[in-house]
Structures are given as structure tokens and as C-alpha cells.
Design an enzyme around this catalytic site. Structure first.
Site, mmCIF file in Angstrom:
data_model
loop_
_atom_site.group_PDB
_atom_site.id
_atom_site.type_symbol
_atom_site.label_atom_id
_atom_site.label_comp_id
_atom_site.label_asym_id
_atom_site.label_seq_id
_atom_site.Cartn_x
_atom_site.Cartn_y
_atom_site.Cartn_z
ATOM 1 N N GLY A 1 43.093 39.630 40.338
ATOM 2 C CA GLY A 1 43.985 38.639 40.932
ATOM 3 C C GLY A 1 44.812 39.284 42.027
ATOM 4 C CB SER B 1 40.078 42.657 35.166
ATOM 5 O OG SER B 1 40.490 43.143 36.425
ATOM 6 C CE LYS B 2 48.474 40.976 33.968
ATOM 7 N NZ LYS B 2 49.339 41.295 32.836
ATOM 8 N NE ARG B 3 43.842 46.633 35.860
ATOM 9 C CZ ARG B 3 42.890 47.346 35.316
ATOM 10 N NH1 ARG B 3 42.325 48.300 35.980
ATOM 11 N NH2 ARG B 3 42.497 47.128 34.069
#
Ligand code: GLU
Length: 511
Positions: free
Chosen positions: A263, A259-261
Site C-alpha cells: 500500500g 502485503s500491507k507494505r
């Protein structure tokens, strides 16, 4: 097989996730291999989720990795427009046509009425059972429906899913997938604002754009049942595309989808390019800004869920086009192994020619106000490329090749500098100043002889020479650095080293 036509159909709801780039890549490889067409369609019918700048970001990302569409937004083509918000009327026409064909219906239920039902009934869905008690053209008298439509009463158009049969999909990756029609809801196709939903627009466009294969993420597999019903409803089953649903990209560790998180959590890029948002916490850097070569990113992504067998890992884009096949895409999720991405980048940097690397290094050097010739950048690229992981490493780890030594490794200096070295370094400096030709191999031999003649060992002097030129024990080979810096600068740094050495000595003595 007729020449395939495939599409990458992202929604501009934010930055394009790296998984989206992989979807684009697999579509691209498939099209290129079969002599087909790769299309970029922007699916922006959900106005609530529209993010300004996201479309440009998608196009820039594709350009950066070199996956240029043959047709699409920004690329022209005969099946345009390729941005769904520019095709609104087309979907309206088809939605009404589906009602006429008996496979869709008007529904007049107000959002409040539906909300009340949802409150009252857990798991309420609009389907073949509930629709009989709701306000739609299947339950209302025809006259009433006519009056409501003529009076511009808000309505949506819903797909009429017939219960009691199975919907089969032959997925090219997953094999046969079966859905029970009774479990499917009557999806909204056209919204009250006249905009289509994803399902309608996607199917109408795939049909009108003659798409032959739909290669997309696994998360769309459940929607495919509705899509098959839409193709049937329109009478387009004969030209229905073949489906291939790609495996998920999994987190670097633990369970679940990348997910983006992740990163921010792991301090790694999960997007191709950086993104600047209003709030700092929503901004991030991408693979590009981290200093990846696009070819390395492509190779890394290609192998996230696909491998042709054997142990080859390095594939140029042409190799990928030649070797790609949907049959070799795995069903299971592929773990996002960032260490592997770094490894690919190292390999691609090492294999790149110096002039190409120099074009990447120049903006990084200029950002630090270093002024250097192309020739010098080529030389730095050659000296450093075996040692770096990311492009900025050339100017960060190779800092001493662009400007003066800013910091000396004092600990090593203290250990290595001897009281008797000052005259040795004076002699060495004069020796180097008089040495010609100032080339790495010749200089190395001469300096080593010099050290020998002084009754010293290479290990006594060479580390000091390295610190003189680079400030640290890291960096390219000492004599390569000396040759790159040139005689004048090398001599200057030798003189400075003597000062540093004497200073280190005083510290040791006074300590
Ligand atoms: N617009 C969808 C997305 O954002 C496309 C799914 C598909 O390829 O059908 O991924």
C-alpha cells in the site's frame, strides 16, 4: 443441498486486509445464492495479537461494502456467542473430551524445556517421535499425571497425531489434497492459560455453528490436515464441512502475496477503510477514503480470482449472487490490478444517479466549507461524473463549481488573449448578461453566433470562456458550467477574465 451455513472468521489482529473482504464476499455470495446463512465469527483467542479497535474495524468494513451477516458479533443469532473469547469454557470442555477419547493428551513440558530442545535440535517439532521422550500423559505414569493436574501444574493439551497414514482433503477449488500424517506435528489445542488455539476453537465452533462450507484463504490449507484429524477425533466426520481454499491476491507487480507494505510502496489502498495508529507510519487510508464507491470495490474484488466465463465485467451485487459458483474460482493467484479498480470506480460513478452521488459529495463539499443546495449538488454530479475517477475529484477537479476561480492557467491565457479582445469581451459580457433563457444549449448557440458575427472563430474565444469559468482548460463542457453557475456568476467571471487577459498581455509585452 441443505441450506448452507458459512462463516467469515477474521482475527482482530489489525485492520482487515482487502483479501479478507474478498473472503467475506465469496462466503456472502455463496450463502445468498443458496438461500443459506452468512455468519461473522470473531476469532480472538490469541490475546498477544489482539489489537483494540480491530473488531469494530471489521464490522464497519463489512457494513461499508454491504456484506451484512445474518448472524454474528453485532448481528445476533442462535449459535452465539460469536466472539471466541466469550466461549472459553466450551473449548476447555471439548479439549478434555478429546483427551478422554484418546486423541489428545496433556503435556507438562515447560516453555524452557521446549526451548532447550529447539536450541539443541534444528527443526525440532513436537510429534509422534519426539513426544515419547517428553513430559506428557503418554509418557508419565497415570498417577503422576493425576497428581500434576490436581496440583494445578501448568499444562497444555496437544492433538495426538497417529503416524503412518494419509489425510485426504477434497478441496472444492484445489481438488484432492493429500497430507502424510507422519509429517504433522502434535498441535497445541488448549494453551496453558486455558485459552484454545485457533485450531481447536475453529473446529469446535464450525461444528457447533453447523457450518457446512469453509471458504477461506489458501494460507489455511496446511492447517486443514489437522482440522480433519480433529473432526475424526471428535467423531464429527459425517458433518465435517466442505473446504474451499481461495487463491492468493498477488502484488501489483513482481512476485508474492499482496502485503500491507505494498500500500505504502505503490501509494494505493490495500485496506477497505482508513486506520489511525499511534505511529503515523502505521496509519493508512482505505478504499473508502480514497473515494471508491463500495459497489465498485465489490465488483473489483469479486473478479480477483473468480470469473463465470464470457466477457462481462460489470456485475452488480445481485448479478454476482446469481452468477457466483465455487467451480469458477481459479487455483492460481490473482494480481491486484489497481488500475482495474480505478476503472470499476469510474464505471460505477458514471452509472450512479446524480442524487446518490450527491449524498457522497455532500460531506466532501462540507469538509471544504462549501454551502450548496441538494439541487446544485445533483447538477454538479451530473456535470462531472463522466470525468472523475474518485469521489473527492468532484470537489477537487470541480472546485470552480463550488467557489471562485482560485488560479488561472496563465500560459494558455498568454497564448490566447489578443490586444483587441478587451472590447470583444465587454460586448460578450453584456450579451451574456442580457441572454435568456440561461440554459446550456441555447446559450451555446447564441454565443457561437456572437463569435461568428464578430468575425472570430470558436477556437479564439471558447478556450478563454473556459478559463473564465474554470481557471483551467479542464472541467465539464463550458456552457454546462455557465448554466450551473448561473448568469450572475458567469458574468462576474467574464469580467474577471478580461482583467486577467489584459494582465497576461502586459506580461507578454514587457517580457
Ligand atoms: N481466524 C482465521 C483468520 O484470521 C480464520 C481462518 C478460517 O477461516 O478458518 O483468517
Amino acid at each position: 443441498m441443505t441450506r448452507p451455513r458459512v462463516r467469515f472468521a477474521p482475527s482482530p489482529t489489525g485492520a482487515l486486509h482487502i483479501g479478507g473482504v474478498r473472503t467475506a464476499l465469496y462466503n456472502y455470495l455463496f450463502a445468498r445464492q443458496q438461500g443459506g446463512t452468512f455468519i461473522l465469527r470473531i476469532e480472538d483467542t490469541d490475546q498477544n495479537r489482539y489489537v483494540p479497535g480491530a473488531e469494530d474495524y471489521i464490522i464497519e468494513s463489512l457494513r461499508w461494502v454491504g456484506l451484512l451477516p445474518d448472524e454474528g458479533v453485532g448481528f445476533g443469532g442462535e449459535c452465539g456467542p460469536y466472539r471466541q473469547s466469550d466461549r472459553k469454557e466450551i473449548y476447555q470442555k471439548y479439549a478434555h473430551e478429546l483427551v478422554e477419547r484418546g486423541h489428545a493428551y496433556y503435556a507438562f513440558d515447560t516453555p524452557e524445556a521446549l526451548e532447550n530442545r529447539r536450541q539443541a535440535e534444528e527443526n525440532f517439532t513436537y510429534n509422534y517421535l519426539t513426544r515419547t521422550g517428553l513430559s506428557n500423559s503418554l509418557t508419565l505414569p497415570a498417577e503422576d499425571v493425576g497428581t500434576r493436574l490436581a496440583g494445578n501444574e501448568p499444562f497444555v493439551i496437544r492433538l495426538k497425531v497417529e503416524p503412518g497414514h494419509e489425510v485426504h482433503i477434497r478441496d472444492l477449488i484445489r481438488g484432492d489434497v493429500t497430507f502424510q500424517s507422519s509429517e504433522l506435528d502434535d498441535k497445541v489445542l488448549l494453551k496453558a492459560d486455558g485459552m484454545p488455539t485457533y485450531h481447536l476453537a475453529n473446529i469446535v465452533d464450525d461444528h457447533l455453528m453447523d457450518i457446512t462450507h469453509v471458504i477461506r484463504g489458501e494460507e489455511w490449507l496446511p492447517s486443514t490436515a489437522h482440522h480433519v484429524l480433529l473432526y475424526r477425533g471428535f467423531g464429527w466426520e459425517d458433518t465435517m464441512p466442505q473446504f474451499a481454499h481461495l487463491p492468493l491476491i498477488l502484488k501489483p507487480v513482481g512476485n508474492g502475496k499482496l502485503s500491507k507494505r505494498d500500500g505504502a510502496k505503490f501509494g494505493i489502498p490495500v485496506f477497505p477503510l482508513g486506520w489511525t495508529a499511534e505511529k503515523a507510519e502505521d496509519s493508512f487510508t482505505g478504499f473508502r477514503e480514497t473515494g471508491f464507491l463500495p459497489e465498485a470495490v465489490i465488483n473489483f474484488l469479486a473478479l480477483l480470482g473468480w470469473h463465470p466465463g464470457g466477457d462481462q465485467e460489470l456485475f452488480s451485487i445481485n448479478d454476482l449472487v446469481a452468477a457466483f459458483s465455487i467451480e469458477h474460482i481459479s487455483k492460481g493467484g490473482a494480481r491486484f490490478d489497481y488500475e482495474k479498480a480505478k476503472w470499476f470506480n469510474q464505471k460505477y460513478i458514471q452509472a450512479a444517479d446524480n442524487a446518490t452521488l450527491a449524498t457522497h459529495i455532500r460531506p466532501l463539499a462540507e469538509a471544504k466549507s462549501y454551502r450548496v443546495s441538494d439541487e446544485y449538488l445533483d447538477c454538479v454530479a451530473g456535470l462531472m461524473k463522466e470525468r472523475v475517477t474518485f469521489l473527492p475529484d468532484f470537489v477537487e477537479q470541480g472546485d470552480c463549481l463550488f467557489g471562485p476561480v482560485r488560479e488561472y492557467d496563465v500560459e494558455t491565457l498568454k497564448k490566447k488573449w489578443n490586444p483587441g479582445f478587451a472590447p470583444v469581451f465587454d460586448d460578450l459580457t453584456s450579451f451574456v448578461a442580457g441572454f435568456e433563457p440561461f440554459q446550456a444549449a441555447a446559450l451555446e448557440e447564441a454565443v457561437k453566433n456572437f463569435i461568428h458575427d464578430k468575425g472570430l472563430k470558436p477556437g479564439d474565444i471558447l478556450p478563454l470562456l473556459r478559463i473564465a469559468l474554470a481557471g483551467t482548460m479542464k472541467g465539464p463542457a463550458v456552457f454546462d458550467m455557465a448554466a450551473a453557475l448561473g448568469k450572475e456568476e458567469t458574468v462576474r467571471r467574464l469580467i474577471l477574465l478580461k482583467e486577467q487577459g489584459e494582465k497576461a498581455l502586459q506580461n507578454v509585452v514587457s517580457a
